[in-house]
Design a protein around this motif. Structure first.
Motif, short mmCIF file in Angstrom:
data_model
loop_
_atom_site.label_atom_id
_atom_site.label_comp_id
_atom_site.label_asym_id
_atom_site.label_seq_id
_atom_site.Cartn_x
_atom_site.Cartn_y
_atom_site.Cartn_z
N ALA A 37 0.83 -1.20 0.00
CA ALA A 37 0.00 0.00 0.00
C ALA A 37 0.87 1.26 0.00
O ALA A 37 0.57 2.24 -0.71
CB ALA A 37 -0.94 0.00 1.20
N ALA A 38 1.96 1.23 0.76
CA ALA A 38 2.88 2.38 0.78
C ALA A 38 3.50 2.59 -0.60
O ALA A 38 3.57 3.73 -1.09
CB ALA A 38 3.98 2.16 1.83
N LEU A 39 3.92 1.51 -1.23
CA LEU A 39 4.51 1.62 -2.57
C LEU A 39 3.50 2.13 -3.60
O LEU A 39 3.86 2.93 -4.47
CB LEU A 39 5.08 0.27 -3.01
N LEU A 40 2.27 1.68 -3.50
CA LEU A 40 1.24 2.16 -4.43
C LEU A 40 0.99 3.66 -4.23
O LEU A 40 0.76 4.39 -5.20
CB LEU A 40 -0.05 1.37 -4.28
N HIS A 41 1.05 4.11 -2.99
CA HIS A 41 0.92 5.55 -2.74
C HIS A 41 2.08 6.31 -3.36
O HIS A 41 1.88 7.39 -3.96
CB HIS A 41 0.81 5.84 -1.24
N LEU A 42 3.28 5.78 -3.26
CA LEU A 42 4.43 6.42 -3.90
C LEU A 42 4.27 6.41 -5.42
O LEU A 42 4.70 7.36 -6.09
CB LEU A 42 5.73 5.73 -3.48
N GLY A 43 3.65 5.37 -5.95
CA GLY A 43 3.36 5.32 -7.38
C GLY A 43 2.45 6.45 -7.81
O GLY A 43 2.60 7.00 -8.90
N CYS A 44 1.53 6.83 -6.95
CA CYS A 44 0.64 7.97 -7.26
C CYS A 44 1.46 9.24 -7.42
O CYS A 44 1.19 10.05 -8.32
CB CYS A 44 -0.41 8.15 -6.17
N ILE A 45 2.45 9.41 -6.58
CA ILE A 45 3.32 10.59 -6.69
C ILE A 45 4.12 10.52 -7.98
O ILE A 45 4.20 11.50 -8.73
CB ILE A 45 4.25 10.70 -5.47
N ALA A 46 4.68 9.37 -8.26
CA ALA A 46 5.54 9.22 -9.44
C ALA A 46 4.76 9.33 -10.75
O ALA A 46 5.25 9.93 -11.71
CB ALA A 46 6.27 7.87 -9.38
N PHE A 47 3.56 8.76 -10.79
CA PHE A 47 2.82 8.69 -12.05
C PHE A 47 1.67 9.68 -12.15
O PHE A 47 0.98 9.74 -13.17
CB PHE A 47 2.36 7.26 -12.30
N GLY A 48 1.43 10.43 -11.09
CA GLY A 48 0.54 11.57 -11.16
C GLY A 48 -0.95 11.27 -11.25
O GLY A 48 -1.46 10.28 -10.75
#
Length: 151
Positions: free
Chosen positions: A20-31
């Motif tokens: 879940a933490a990584l998916l949240h970071l993905g939101c930052i990376a992929f907008g």
């Protein structure tokens, strides 16, 4: 102190929180597309497009909390060293996941910015993570109590 055998329930819970933490970071990376896909709402997507720091800050905070929760679950499992306030933290984490999994559902109609599918899926995921924590915590409870006394 590590357990003789790591608790698989808490390891699963920790991996779930880490994912879940990584998916949240993905939101930052992929907008914006990721914010939309994962149900953060159109407002967050538009703020991300506009370059506002708000979505990044909020998402980093959430990812940070989830990462810490993952570490606590892994610590409770005996996979990594014992973290401070382990028993209390695992109880609190379990309670938050359970509350989020159950309590959010009545508010679906009152929070129209996010789709009902977001609320149902995220609530189900939180409920599963709560169950993993609860089962694992129950299994290691005596060990966590004994470890507290032995120093």
């Amino acid at each position: 102190m590590r357990h003789e055998r790591a608790n698989r329930w808490l390891i699963a819970a920790g991996l779930g929180s880490a994912l879940a933490a990584l998916l949240h970071l993905g939101c930052i990376a992929f907008g914006a597309p990721w914010y939309r896909f994962f149900g953060a709402g159109e407002r967050m997507a538009q703020l991300a497009i506009a370059g506002s720091p708000y979505p990044t800050v909020v998402t980093l905070l959430i990812a940070g909390v989830l990462a810490i929760w993952a570490l606590y679950a892994l610590s409770g499992a005996g996979a990594i060293r014992r973290l401070p306030l382990l028993r209390s933290a695992l109880c609190a984490i379990t309670a938050v996941y359970l509350l989020r999994g159950v309590v959010a559902l009545p508010f679906v109609a009152q929070l129209p910015e996010r789709s009902p599918a977001f609320w149902y899926w995220s609530s189900a995921i939180c409920f599963v993570l709560a169950a993993l924590h609860l089962i694992g915590l129950r299994q290691v409870w005596a060990h966590l109590s004994a470890s507290r006394r032995v120093r």
